[in-house]
Every structure is written in C-alpha cells, then in structure tokens.
Write an enzyme that holds these catalytic residues in place. Structure first.
Site, PDB file in Angstrom:
ATOM      1  N   LYS A  13       2.820   0.548  -7.467  1.00 57.83           N
ATOM      2  CA  LYS A  13       2.296   0.665  -8.833  1.00 57.83           C
ATOM      3  C   LYS A  13       1.240   1.780  -8.932  1.00 57.83           C
ATOM      4  O   LYS A  13       1.268   2.571  -9.859  1.00 57.83           O
ATOM      5  CB  LYS A  13       1.661  -0.660  -9.296  1.00 57.83           C
ATOM      6  CG  LYS A  13       2.602  -1.858  -9.271  1.00 57.83           C
ATOM      7  CD  LYS A  13       1.948  -3.093  -9.869  1.00 57.83           C
ATOM      8  CE  LYS A  13       0.750  -3.611  -9.094  1.00 57.83           C
ATOM      9  NZ  LYS A  13       1.050  -4.150  -7.748  1.00 57.83           N
ATOM     10  N   ARG A  88      -2.276 -10.271 -14.369  1.00 52.33           N
ATOM     11  CA  ARG A  88      -1.827 -10.911 -13.126  1.00 52.33           C
ATOM     12  C   ARG A  88      -1.621 -12.409 -13.324  1.00 52.33           C
ATOM     13  O   ARG A  88      -1.278 -13.114 -12.372  1.00 52.33           O
ATOM     14  CB  ARG A  88      -2.860 -10.684 -12.035  1.00 52.33           C
ATOM     15  CG  ARG A  88      -2.450  -9.622 -11.015  1.00 52.33           C
ATOM     16  CD  ARG A  88      -3.505  -9.614  -9.961  1.00 52.33           C
ATOM     17  NE  ARG A  88      -3.192  -8.968  -8.743  1.00 52.33           N
ATOM     18  CZ  ARG A  88      -3.464  -7.699  -8.442  1.00 52.33           C
ATOM     19  NH1 ARG A  88      -3.946  -6.896  -9.349  1.00 52.33           N
ATOM     20  NH2 ARG A  88      -3.231  -7.238  -7.247  1.00 52.33           N
ATOM     21  N   ARG A 127      -1.302   1.263   5.327  1.00 55.62           N
ATOM     22  CA  ARG A 127      -1.753   2.319   4.401  1.00 55.62           C
ATOM     23  C   ARG A 127      -3.237   2.653   4.522  1.00 55.62           C
ATOM     24  O   ARG A 127      -4.040   1.819   4.898  1.00 55.62           O
ATOM     25  CB  ARG A 127      -1.356   1.979   2.958  1.00 55.62           C
ATOM     26  CG  ARG A 127      -2.056   0.817   2.355  1.00 55.62           C
ATOM     27  CD  ARG A 127      -1.455   0.497   0.976  1.00 55.62           C
ATOM     28  NE  ARG A 127      -2.197  -0.573   0.344  1.00 55.62           N
ATOM     29  CZ  ARG A 127      -1.911  -1.096  -0.841  1.00 55.62           C
ATOM     30  NH1 ARG A 127      -0.869  -0.645  -1.527  1.00 55.62           N
ATOM     31  NH2 ARG A 127      -2.651  -2.051  -1.329  1.00 55.62           N
ATOM     32  N   ARG A 161      -8.367  -0.434   3.065  1.00 60.89           N
ATOM     33  CA  ARG A 161      -8.909  -1.540   2.285  1.00 60.89           C
ATOM     34  C   ARG A 161      -9.084  -2.768   3.172  1.00 60.89           C
ATOM     35  O   ARG A 161      -8.208  -3.082   3.970  1.00 60.89           O
ATOM     36  CB  ARG A 161      -7.953  -1.879   1.129  1.00 60.89           C
ATOM     37  CG  ARG A 161      -8.066  -0.920  -0.027  1.00 60.89           C
ATOM     38  CD  ARG A 161      -7.034  -1.131  -1.083  1.00 60.89           C
ATOM     39  NE  ARG A 161      -6.788  -2.527  -1.453  1.00 60.89           N
ATOM     40  CZ  ARG A 161      -5.974  -2.889  -2.425  1.00 60.89           C
ATOM     41  NH1 ARG A 161      -5.325  -1.968  -3.141  1.00 60.89           N
ATOM     42  NH2 ARG A 161      -5.790  -4.154  -2.705  1.00 60.89           N
ATOM     43  N   ARG A 172      -1.976 -12.550  -0.494  1.00 63.23           N
ATOM     44  CA  ARG A 172      -1.791 -11.823  -1.767  1.00 63.23           C
ATOM     45  C   ARG A 172      -0.368 -12.017  -2.292  1.00 63.23           C
ATOM     46  O   ARG A 172      -0.139 -12.084  -3.492  1.00 63.23           O
ATOM     47  CB  ARG A 172      -2.126 -10.343  -1.579  1.00 63.23           C
ATOM     48  CG  ARG A 172      -3.639 -10.137  -1.433  1.00 63.23           C
ATOM     49  CD  ARG A 172      -3.999  -8.804  -0.813  1.00 63.23           C
ATOM     50  NE  ARG A 172      -3.640  -7.658  -1.619  1.00 63.23           N
ATOM     51  CZ  ARG A 172      -3.529  -6.420  -1.139  1.00 63.23           C
ATOM     52  NH1 ARG A 172      -3.752  -6.169   0.138  1.00 63.23           N
ATOM     53  NH2 ARG A 172      -3.212  -5.437  -1.937  1.00 63.23           N
TER      54      ARG A 172
END
Ligand code: AMP
Length: 219
Positions: A13, A88, A127, A161, A172
C-alpha cells in the site's frame, strides 16, 4: 480524487500510494507514519500508541478517527488523498463516510491489494528504509545496488521498523483478518470495492491501479 488502498500489512500500500501521489498530485495519508511520528515526538498520542504498535495491535478508533479528521481538513488535501492504513475497522470506515458526507464529499475508489499471508511475512520481515530519503528496500527482493548505500540519495543510514519482526507480523496479520478484513464486505455492499492482484511485480500493480483510476469519472 479520494482513494482508500486496503490490504494486509506488506501488501504494498505504501509503495503504491507514493507512486499514485506523484502521478495524480494527491497526498498520501499513512496513519502508521503519522503514529510513528507521534511516538518519535513523545506526544500524548505517541505515548499511548507505542506499546500497542509494538505488539502488532490496533490503536483505538477514537484516536485514529480524530487524527484522520484533522489531517483531511488540511489544505493540501483539497485536491484529494490516498488513505494508506486507514480505515482499519468498520467503525473507522463508517466514521470516514460520515466525515466526507459532512463536507459533501465521497470516496472515488476503494481498492484492495490481494496478497497471500505466506508472502507477507517474507516481505515485511526483510524490509528497511533509507533514513535520509525514505526509499524502501528489502534484504532479498530489493537490496541497494551497492550494499550499505542508498540508490536514490547515497545515504548510508537505514532503519527497520520495530514492528517488522516475524512475531509482530504474525500479530498484525491476526489483527488484519479479525478487525480490518470485515471492511471489505462493508465497501462491497455499496459497490465501491475493487481488487488488484498484489502478488505481481510492483510496476504491474501500479499499471493495474492506474488503469482503474484513469477510468474514474472526473470530479
Ligand atoms: P502501518 O504502518 O500502516 O503498518 O501501521 C503500523 C501500526 O500503526 C499498526 O500495526 C497499528 O498498530 C497502528 N495503526 C496504523 N493505522 C491504524 C489505524 N487506522 N487504526 C488503528 N491502528 C493503526
């Protein structure tokens, strides 16, 4: 143009929103980035959100709805926006519709990026981002051309992160399936939901999104 990009964490996204931002001159609103800025600033919201985010759970609807309402009232949103990470929950989706209706506005498109759970863990756990310019990288799928140097700005510092660990990604994903996925029928019921395959190459995803957005009626 007012858009919502939906999809699980790691679906792409943020990457796609940045591309659409440039192409259509509309702003990306990433609630995760906004919350991370609050955490970094040590603000009252940040203090409340920090532990929740690190556990991979969702921050309260009340905080997010107030935050989003203030953000979309800012002048840079006048030409439109791409929501990345909001709504969300169904409650957030309903609040968004109500907020827009108050200003005689509506969403032009809600697009879901469809990706397998198995791919998501691999995507997220590897990432990292350039600290200087924010360019995104991945240990396996997109390492910098020269190790340790950002392709875009030449920077040498990178960040990961704290919630991109395998354990937190699992939490998550649970939050996504339990609390966020019910948004899909909410938008489908009003004929607003479109889907794009998020498993193909990034450029192909962009092409599919642009094909949808270029077809939207102007205005
Ligand atoms: P993201 O950068 O979109 O993956 O968001 C990172 C974290 O911020 C999420 O795991 C949640 O803890 C929190 N967060 C971001 N957006 C929302 C939202 N709309 N509602 C609740 N929590 C959110």
């Amino acid at each position: 143009m007012r858009l919502v990009l939906l999809g699980p964490p790691g679906a792409g996204k943020g990457t796609q929103a940045k591309r659409l931002e440039q192409r259509y001159g509309i702003v990306q609103i990433a609630t995760g980035d906004m919350l991370r800025a609050e955490v970094a600033a040590g603000s009252p919201i940040g203090l409340k959100a920090k532990a929740v985010m690190e556990a991979g759970q969702l921050v309260s609807d009340a905080i997010l709805i107030a935050m989003l309402e203030a953000r979309i009232a800012r002048p840079d949103c006048a030409r439109g926006f791409i929501l990345d990470g909001f709504p969300r929950t169904v409650k957030q989706a309903e609040a968004l519709d109500a907020m827009l209706a108050q200003h005689r506005m509506r969403l032009d498109a809600v697009i879901e990026l469809q990706v397998n759970d198995a791919a998501l863990v691999e995507r997220i756990a590897g990432r990292f981002t350039c600290k200087t310019c924010g360019e995104g990288y991945h240990d396996t799928f997109k390492p910098p051309k020269t190790a340790g140097t950002c392709d875009r700005c030449g920077g040498h510092e990178f960040t990961r992160r704290p919630d991109d660990t395998r354990e937190t990604v699992a939490a998550r994903l649970v939050a996504y399936h339990n609390q966020t996925a019910p948004i899909l029928p909410y938008y489908a019921a009003t004929g607003r939901l479109m889907s794009v395959d998020g498993m193909v190459e990034m450029d192909q995803v962009t092409t599919a999104l642009v094909a949808i957005l270029d077809q939207l009626p102007a205005g």
